[in-house]
Design an enzyme around this catalytic site. Sequence first.
Site, PDB file in Angstrom:
ATOM      1  N   ASP A 216       0.834  -1.204   0.000  1.00 34.74           N
ATOM      2  CA  ASP A 216       0.000   0.000   0.000  1.00 34.74           C
ATOM      3  C   ASP A 216       0.872   1.259   0.000  1.00 34.74           C
ATOM      4  O   ASP A 216       1.854   1.341   0.750  1.00 34.74           O
ATOM      5  CB  ASP A 216      -0.876  -0.022   1.264  1.00 34.74           C
ATOM      6  CG  ASP A 216      -1.946   1.039   1.259  1.00 34.74           C
ATOM      7  OD1 ASP A 216      -2.818   0.991   0.379  1.00 34.74           O
ATOM      8  OD2 ASP A 216      -1.917   1.920   2.145  1.00 34.74           O
ATOM      9  N   GLU A 273       1.783  -0.632  -5.021  1.00 37.54           N
ATOM     10  CA  GLU A 273       0.769   0.376  -5.318  1.00 37.54           C
ATOM     11  C   GLU A 273       1.490   1.716  -5.278  1.00 37.54           C
ATOM     12  O   GLU A 273       1.724   2.279  -4.212  1.00 37.54           O
ATOM     13  CB  GLU A 273      -0.367   0.368  -4.286  1.00 37.54           C
ATOM     14  CG  GLU A 273      -1.513   1.263  -4.728  1.00 37.54           C
ATOM     15  CD  GLU A 273      -2.072   2.195  -3.677  1.00 37.54           C
ATOM     16  OE1 GLU A 273      -3.143   2.767  -3.902  1.00 37.54           O
ATOM     17  OE2 GLU A 273      -1.432   2.405  -2.625  1.00 37.54           O
TER      18      GLU A 273
HETATM   19  C1  NOJ Z   1      -4.411   2.914  -1.004  1.00 42.46           C
HETATM   20  C2  NOJ Z   1      -5.549   1.990  -0.727  1.00 42.46           C
HETATM   21  O1  NOJ Z   1      -5.823   1.228  -1.872  1.00 42.46           O
HETATM   22  C3  NOJ Z   1      -6.693   2.864  -0.283  1.00 42.46           C
HETATM   23  O2  NOJ Z   1      -7.906   2.160  -0.233  1.00 42.46           O
HETATM   24  C4  NOJ Z   1      -6.337   3.475   1.043  1.00 42.46           C
HETATM   25  O3  NOJ Z   1      -7.347   4.364   1.439  1.00 42.46           O
HETATM   26  C5  NOJ Z   1      -5.021   4.242   0.962  1.00 42.46           C
HETATM   27  N1  NOJ Z   1      -4.018   3.536   0.224  1.00 42.46           N
HETATM   28  C6  NOJ Z   1      -4.491   4.523   2.327  1.00 42.46           C
HETATM   29  O4  NOJ Z   1      -4.042   3.339   2.926  1.00 42.46           O
END
Ligand code: NOJ
Length: 550
Positions: A216, A273
């Site tokens: 993440d 991500e």
């Molecule tokens: C990316 C995640 O996919 C999202 O859902 C989340 O709110 C943010 N990162 C913060 O962790």
Amino acid sequence: MPALQSLSLSPADWWNHAVLYQIYPRSFADSNGDGIGDIPGIISKLPHIADLGVDALWLSPFYTSPQKDAGYDVADYCNVDPIFGSLSDAEKLIETAHEYGLRIIVDVVPNHSSDQHPWFQKALAAKPGSRERARYMFREGKGVAGDLPPNNWESVFGGPAWTRVAELDGSPGPWYLHLFDASQPDFEWKNPEVWELFRSVLTFWLDRGVDGFRVDVAHGLIKAEGLPDEEKLHHPPLGNNGPFWDQEGVHAVYQEWRKILESYGPDKMLCAEAWVMPLAKMAHYVRSDEMHQAFNFGYLATSFEAEALRSIINESLAAFGGVGSPSTWVLSNHDVVRHATRLGTDFVSQGQPTGIGPRSPEKPDALLGLRKARAATALMLALPGSAYLYQGEELGLPEVIDIPDDRRKDPTFFRTHGERYGRDGCRVPIPWEAGAPAYGFNTTGESWLPQPQAFAELARDNQVGDPDSTLELYRSLLRFRNQEGLGKGSLVWLDGFSSDVVAFANGSVSVVSNTGEQPTARPDGEVLVTTTALGDEMIPAHTTVWIKTA
Ligand code: NOJ
Ligand code: CA
């Protein structure tokens, strides 16, 4: 349906050509009827996922969490939140997925914890300058009384990225940084204790048999030295703009993590991500000593237009090929407007988006959106490399637009005072059975977000066996993709089509995507799949066909 125990897992570099199916646990299947999906629910539906023909699962967080950001606010990285089940349920899920021949990766959330994490609670109770405070990013405020935030950074969810704390005696204290909700304090990644925490988190889940991690906010961990003001504010602050994204120091984290994974064998993977553009920069996360892949958000944000598609595909192959890796492809996830709706508007998603709601100027055309989404998916699944699917897209689910304000849950909606709807519309629980309570999500009819009536027609049981359904389209695409080895193949552009057409060969399959309004000539050969019915020798508007040429 595959027989348990009879399947073997794919080879070591499985991620390079796999199709991974994202499960958003809150919304997948609810076993105990409380309105929130859970791990026993997921286990009960594994036969359906295996039957779809995907290779692996990615699970969004199911860890202990007050759920202020639907589980991306983690209070204990090594346990399961009771709303989702128990640690032994998670272990059983990993084991059962493997028995179905499905690899399984889980989310790791290293940029921030929940404010309910014991470390943050201890930090609040500790003194300024203490070891406990040094695990997060506390800073003195500006202004004579320190009552202004330390810099001008904004939260991705809207509003300031800083919140001021009170000391135990009630006197005003310093501020802490949160790039997301105030309940998600950012870790201080200059602190070796934070490195140690995440080493233990990775090994905890690797010891339980997971095949890898989706990381993440992978581009956010390290902030620019001195935390300088952002010169030009971006709304929302995404991509590699700003002193908190894509700082060089972040790569050392993943170089270490790669070694940890390799100590568990050659078949463990990391997926970033990282909303970093251009893709050549994103590909830095996929260098041979770092992660194994990254979500191709450049592709996700591309409209269904031939020239834009050709260009992003070329850019992707060059960027990831430049670091010796195939590309990934993705059209939907739990943060963006579902592509069956996005492609029915002129609205192009820019990362975690503004969302669409009842007062939005965008008026999506549902039929056109679904038609284009089917064509876009067929194009994506023919590309060499690996693809990510998001639960429900195989049913053609649209974004749910008419969620009442008082049922919304995304912190984005509240932090922007309703100006941005946020992401609830793509997170509505999945319809399994048209005639059952909550469309088969559970047996009580409870649902943490309201499901629209349109879900009845799209319910899974309505689509099984119907050759025109989106579910059967996905099953066919995945079957032929496997059969023809498209994930492991390579792309050769085909000439001689109109400029509205994307056409390429992958092995002995020709893929022709007509993104335009006018029918276009269909090449000779056996049609393996078409995303709309073919009446004559032409390919209709907004249609993709796969043609076997040899
Ligand atoms: C990316 C995640 O996919 C999202 O859902 C989340 O709110 C943010 N990162 C913060 O962790
Ligand atoms: Ca439940």
